[in-house]
Motif scaffolding. Sequence first.
Motif, mmCIF file in Angstrom:
data_model
loop_
_atom_site.group_PDB
_atom_site.id
_atom_site.type_symbol
_atom_site.label_atom_id
_atom_site.label_comp_id
_atom_site.label_asym_id
_atom_site.label_seq_id
_atom_site.Cartn_x
_atom_site.Cartn_y
_atom_site.Cartn_z
ATOM 1 N N UNK A 1 -15.669 -30.110 -4.318
ATOM 2 C CA UNK A 1 -15.139 -28.835 -4.804
ATOM 3 C C UNK A 1 -14.341 -29.007 -6.089
ATOM 4 N N UNK A 2 -13.657 -30.141 -6.204
ATOM 5 C CA UNK A 2 -12.931 -30.377 -7.458
ATOM 6 C C UNK A 2 -13.928 -30.724 -8.560
ATOM 7 N N UNK B 1 -7.471 -29.090 -7.941
ATOM 8 C CA UNK B 1 -8.615 -28.320 -8.403
ATOM 9 C C UNK B 1 -8.194 -27.335 -9.498
ATOM 10 N N UNK C 1 -16.950 -29.898 -8.846
ATOM 11 C CA UNK C 1 -17.709 -28.706 -9.225
ATOM 12 C C UNK C 1 -17.028 -27.946 -10.376
#
Lengths: 335, 318
Positions: A114-115, A169, A117
Amino acid sequence: MTDNAYVARVENLEVKFVSRESTTKAVNGVSFTLKEGEVLSIIGESGSGKSVSMRALMRLLPSKAKIGGEVEVNGKDVLKMSGRELTRMRGKEVSMIFQEPMTALDPVYTVGDQIAETVMRHEGVSKEEGLKRALELLEFVRVPSAERRLKAYPFELSGGLRQRAMIAMALSCRPSLLLADEPTTALDATVQIQVLILLRKLQKEMGMGVIFVTHDLGVAAQIADKVAVMYAGRIVEMGPVRDLLRNPLHPYTQGMLASTVHGQDRNTDIEAIPGSPPDMRNEIRGCAFAPRCKHATELCRTTEPPETSPGEGRAVRCHLVSGMTGAEQDAPAYA
Amino acid sequence: MLNYILRRVAYAIPISLGVTIFCFALVYLAPGDPLTRLLPDDATAETIALIKAAYGFDKPIPIQYLNWLGRALTGDLGQSIQTNRAVADEVLIALGNTIIISTAAVILAFTLAFVMGTVAAYYNGGVADRVATSVSVLGVSIPNYWFGIVLIIIFAVNLRWLPATGMGPGGSEGFSIWEWSSVKFAILPVLTMAMVPIGIIMRSTRSAVSEVLSQDFVQTLRAKGMGEAAVLRHAVRNALPGVLAVMGLQFGYLMGGSILIETIFTWPGTGSLLNQAILNRDIPVLQGTILVLALIFVMTNLAVDILQTAVDPRIKRG
Ligand SMILES: Nc1ncnc2c1ncn2[C@@H]1O[C@H](COP(=O)(O)OP(=O)(O)O)[C@@H](O)[C@H]1O
Ligand code: SF4
Ligand SMILES: [Mg+2]
């Protein structure tokens, strides 16, 4: 960026939620500015329009939300941006962290993915490079055993670690503005303080502007340069943190301060002020705080108080203050 | 993960054994004596005893079961009373025919339903959503055999575009999925078979995806600048485990064939085989077909369970 350039400038922001049954006027004429490296804390009871104002800054609101006024980020008009421009700005120039790190992360992707991305999206790097950056970022936000946590799913982390991952993030593309919507409210007291200290430290290191939403004056006092107090979709008082806490002018701010001093649990909403905020679906006449204000007069109930500036960098919306002359402002008659 | 798979496989064993016991017991559950068909009406007691012994009916039931199971495990499901051919051969041929149309129906139904369900969820309340929802309500509520008959009337009788029944001139052996002359026979049965699963899967995909889209993390995705394609990718990935469970069940049903549909289209699959076996009280065929279909169903569920675990990190592994 020059010294007098603003990271964020909001002028007379209005947000209405329009549905067939009702219209909720969530934000009614909010104005503020934020300079590079400055921390603004917005405080207010739940429902006062804090989250909606934050989302309006990124245009993260559903289509039934009608936004009016002016919103500028780094000098660019957010309300005129196209979809493409918005996605390019979000996560890169402006980032947001949320109250609930458990539900704010995708449960079926690893934290690292998720980071990565986000980095891949804004910097066009490969997945491999993205993951490398994700690892650095987790270390940057002091996540222990970052290598292992990179491959963890959100449900495998504690609340504090999840929020750190969320912060990593949000900071991945070095934004100039960070919007933090009650980022510590859902955490245990000790974890709350750790995350707060971390945020303050990272903010100083990176020199970014931060808008920190909370309903806790104590938290605001620790992190903010200036404070804006929201009530019923309006900023009723704003000023440098020391001034405002030492010498609150609006009866609502005073009531809130009194309850924070005596209250034990910072996580509960302010209860010392009797009554509850108005229903935002109804038209409000006069001062929105009048039904709960012990100083309310006939004027308060019929006419909305104008904004006055009782001192350097300060603004208040209250008839008691606007009715006074400059000399008396530091010692209001009712106090 | 491996542990989990092994445990799931271990669970499937008693279920499969239960299935075999049920199939074996069919002989006794079915009304009438399975031997009556084999015997002339005036058979003497000795003849009956002789035949009973030949078929093993004189032994105690548990022994009969073990003998039957032993033969079944080696692929010997007995002889058809009607045709005298090996049941295993008949079931295998029928199964092949059923798989032709059910695989096509699965591919058609699953892709169409998944795409339409996702689009409907994304455009919640929009035109696409309303169309998809209507299709799915129709799919679930119209009886599929009726739909099959309507298709025959339109495309075979009135328009004369497609044949109404059978597998084509070459029958089962001559069927080729690469030739239009064969394929055209499969189109109407496939459409009919696909109708119900399209409705069911579309409905559950729509609700699963729309549930995911209302979750907080979707806002995080937008807040970090992801485009709508990426948002949809995350939503689908989250909805997948739930949708897979529904698909697995439908897959199991479709692979079993359909007595009604295969009978309407005289498609020589397992459904037709079962139908004939019931009409002729051909117990060995009935037994063999049900056994094979039930085992396929058990195995499908097992595969779906394992697949679900693979796509959903939240399911506890261990
Ligand atoms: N998506 C929405 N649709 C309708 N009303 C909303 C929506 N989001 C927020 N509101 C309303 O806007 C007002 C302000 O909400 P919010 O900004 O979330 O308050 P808070 O200060 O607690 O963050 C509330 O009255 C809330 O009911
Ligand atoms: S304007 Fe009147 S009612 Fe409103 S806060 Fe001031 S004194 Fe109270
Ligand atoms: Mg909020």
